[in-house]
Design an enzyme around this catalytic site. Structure first.
Site, PDB file in Angstrom:
ATOM      1  N   SER A   1      -0.029 -10.396  -2.482  1.00  0.00           N
ATOM      2  CA  SER A   1       0.179  -9.655  -1.176  1.00  0.00           C
ATOM      3  C   SER A   1      -1.201  -9.841  -0.492  1.00  0.00           C
ATOM      4  O   SER A   1      -1.163  -9.732   0.786  1.00  0.00           O
ATOM      5  CB  SER A   1       0.388  -8.251  -1.599  1.00  0.00           C
ATOM      6  OG  SER A   1       1.640  -8.146  -2.380  1.00  0.00           O
TER       7      SER A   1
ATOM      8  N   LYS B   1      -5.623   3.779  -2.934  1.00  0.00           N
ATOM      9  CA  LYS B   1      -6.011   2.748  -2.239  1.00  0.00           C
ATOM     10  C   LYS B   1      -5.347   2.977  -0.570  1.00  0.00           C
ATOM     11  O   LYS B   1      -4.422   3.845  -0.469  1.00  0.00           O
ATOM     12  CB  LYS B   1      -5.090   1.362  -2.586  1.00  0.00           C
ATOM     13  CG  LYS B   1      -5.643   0.682  -3.507  1.00  0.00           C
ATOM     14  CD  LYS B   1      -4.780  -0.418  -3.803  1.00  0.00           C
ATOM     15  CE  LYS B   1      -4.975  -1.041  -5.381  1.00  0.00           C
ATOM     16  NZ  LYS B   1      -3.904  -2.039  -5.522  1.00  0.00           N
TER      17      LYS B   1
ATOM     18  N   HIS C   1       7.337 -12.210  -5.416  1.00  0.00           N
ATOM     19  CA  HIS C   1       7.970 -11.054  -6.040  1.00  0.00           C
ATOM     20  C   HIS C   1       9.475 -11.302  -6.100  1.00  0.00           C
ATOM     21  O   HIS C   1      10.075 -10.886  -6.744  1.00  0.00           O
ATOM     22  CB  HIS C   1       7.379  -9.770  -5.060  1.00  0.00           C
ATOM     23  CG  HIS C   1       6.100  -9.257  -5.229  1.00  0.00           C
ATOM     24  ND1 HIS C   1       5.424  -9.008  -4.142  1.00  0.00           N
ATOM     25  CD2 HIS C   1       5.286  -9.087  -6.203  1.00  0.00           C
ATOM     26  CE1 HIS C   1       4.302  -8.720  -4.419  1.00  0.00           C
ATOM     27  NE2 HIS C   1       4.007  -8.701  -5.683  1.00  0.00           N
TER      28      HIS C   1
ATOM     29  N   ARG D   1       0.836 -15.601 -12.629  1.00  0.00           N
ATOM     30  CA  ARG D   1       0.697 -16.902 -11.577  1.00  0.00           C
ATOM     31  C   ARG D   1      -0.268 -17.844 -12.331  1.00  0.00           C
ATOM     32  O   ARG D   1       0.191 -18.962 -12.316  1.00  0.00           O
ATOM     33  CB  ARG D   1       0.179 -16.265 -10.210  1.00  0.00           C
ATOM     34  CG  ARG D   1       1.061 -15.648  -9.253  1.00  0.00           C
ATOM     35  CD  ARG D   1       0.367 -14.982  -8.369  1.00  0.00           C
ATOM     36  NE  ARG D   1      -0.522 -13.945  -8.909  1.00  0.00           N
ATOM     37  CZ  ARG D   1      -1.064 -12.976  -8.187  1.00  0.00           C
ATOM     38  NH1 ARG D   1      -0.805 -12.948  -6.935  1.00  0.00           N
ATOM     39  NH2 ARG D   1      -1.551 -12.166  -8.758  1.00  0.00           N
TER      40      ARG D   1
HETATM   41  O1  PNS Z   1       0.928  -4.904  -7.750  1.00  0.00           O
HETATM   42  P1  PNS Z   1      -0.152  -4.219  -8.793  1.00  0.00           P
HETATM   43  O2  PNS Z   1      -1.126  -3.305  -7.732  1.00  0.00           O
HETATM   44  O3  PNS Z   1      -0.956  -5.377  -9.520  1.00  0.00           O
HETATM   45  O4  PNS Z   1       0.593  -3.194  -9.620  1.00  0.00           O
HETATM   46  C1  PNS Z   1      -0.160  -2.591 -10.563  1.00  0.00           C
HETATM   47  C2  PNS Z   1       0.691  -1.480 -11.360  1.00  0.00           C
HETATM   48  C3  PNS Z   1       1.521  -0.554 -10.355  1.00  0.00           C
HETATM   49  C4  PNS Z   1       1.473  -2.330 -12.092  1.00  0.00           C
HETATM   50  C5  PNS Z   1      -0.326  -0.535 -12.126  1.00  0.00           C
HETATM   51  O5  PNS Z   1      -1.378  -0.044 -11.387  1.00  0.00           O
HETATM   52  C6  PNS Z   1       0.346   0.719 -12.896  1.00  0.00           C
HETATM   53  O6  PNS Z   1       0.985   0.517 -13.833  1.00  0.00           O
HETATM   54  N1  PNS Z   1      -0.070   1.765 -12.305  1.00  0.00           N
HETATM   55  C7  PNS Z   1       0.543   3.122 -12.833  1.00  0.00           C
HETATM   56  C8  PNS Z   1      -0.433   3.851 -13.300  1.00  0.00           C
HETATM   57  C9  PNS Z   1      -0.517   3.624 -15.021  1.00  0.00           C
HETATM   58  O7  PNS Z   1       0.233   3.462 -15.589  1.00  0.00           O
HETATM   59  N2  PNS Z   1      -1.863   3.082 -15.428  1.00  0.00           N
HETATM   60  C10 PNS Z   1      -2.144   2.757 -16.938  1.00  0.00           C
HETATM   61  C11 PNS Z   1      -1.674   1.267 -17.084  1.00  0.00           C
HETATM   62  S1  PNS Z   1      -3.306   0.461 -17.119  1.00  0.00           S
END
Ligand code: PNS
Length: 162
Positions: free
Chosen positions: A128, A41, A17, A90
């Site tokens: 992570s 979560k 990150h 990745r």
């Molecule tokens: O590190 P992660 O858990 O892969 O990140 C995921 C993240 C935060 C980018 C994604 O879950 C997100 O954008 N969540 C906010 C909710 C949202 O906007 N959902 C609609 C898009 S699918």
């Protein structure tokens, strides 16, 4: 001003990150790292802790802001006058899910652009979840997360060594 938003759970942030954050901050005027406050979560670190950890790890980068967010990413983008979402890739396996999210965000807000940046080769395998898996067995985390974070992560799994 060109603002990019780099969203994620960052539970915890890894050197992968941080590599993306450094590279992106050299391209945009400002980078907002948006830490998801995910009620669904049970995270290892609270959202406040994750923000604090990221702030310390990026204190040498001037054009960066670390904040938490909840709700839809597109709403967060609007509130911050940002249109660009940064996602690190990745492997090809990341692509399908990320592509779906990028298209969903475009559907919700048609001027949002998702830019994909490839992970550096040394962090291709890193996530992570992998960090937490290693930490749960008291394994060696050096090179995977900032050194000062290692005892903090280990202590969450009940280990007191480094
Ligand atoms: O590190 P992660 O858990 O892969 O990140 C995921 C993240 C935060 C980018 C994604 O879950 C997100 O954008 N969540 C906010 C909710 C949202 O906007 N959902 C609609 C898009 S699918």
């Amino acid at each position: 001003m060109n603002i990019a938003v780099y969203p994620g759970s960052f539970d915890p942030c890894t050197n992968g990150h941080l590599d993306i954050i450094k590279r992106v901050s050299a391209i945009f005027d400002k980078v907002i790292v948006a830490v998801l406050c995910n009620s669904g979560k049970t995270p290892l670190f609270s959202v406040e802790e994750r923000v604090e950890i990221l702030k310390k790890a990026t204190s040498d980068i001037p054009n960066i802001e670390i904040v938490s967010f909840s709700g839809l990413l597109v709403d967060f983008l609007k509130e911050n006058n940002a249109k660009i979402v940064i996602k690190g890739l990745r492997a090809v396996s990341d692509f399908e899910y990320e592509f779906q999210m990028a298209l969903t965000n475009r559907k919700l807000c048609d001027n949002v652009e998702t830019l994909f940046i490839s992970a550096s080769t040394e962090y291709m395998f890193l996530s992570s979840s992998i960090v937490k898996e290693i930490a749960s067995y008291n394994g060696d985390l050096s090179g995977l997360v900032p050194d000062e974070l290692i005892p903090i992560i280990k202590s969450r799994f009940g280990f007191v060594n480094n």
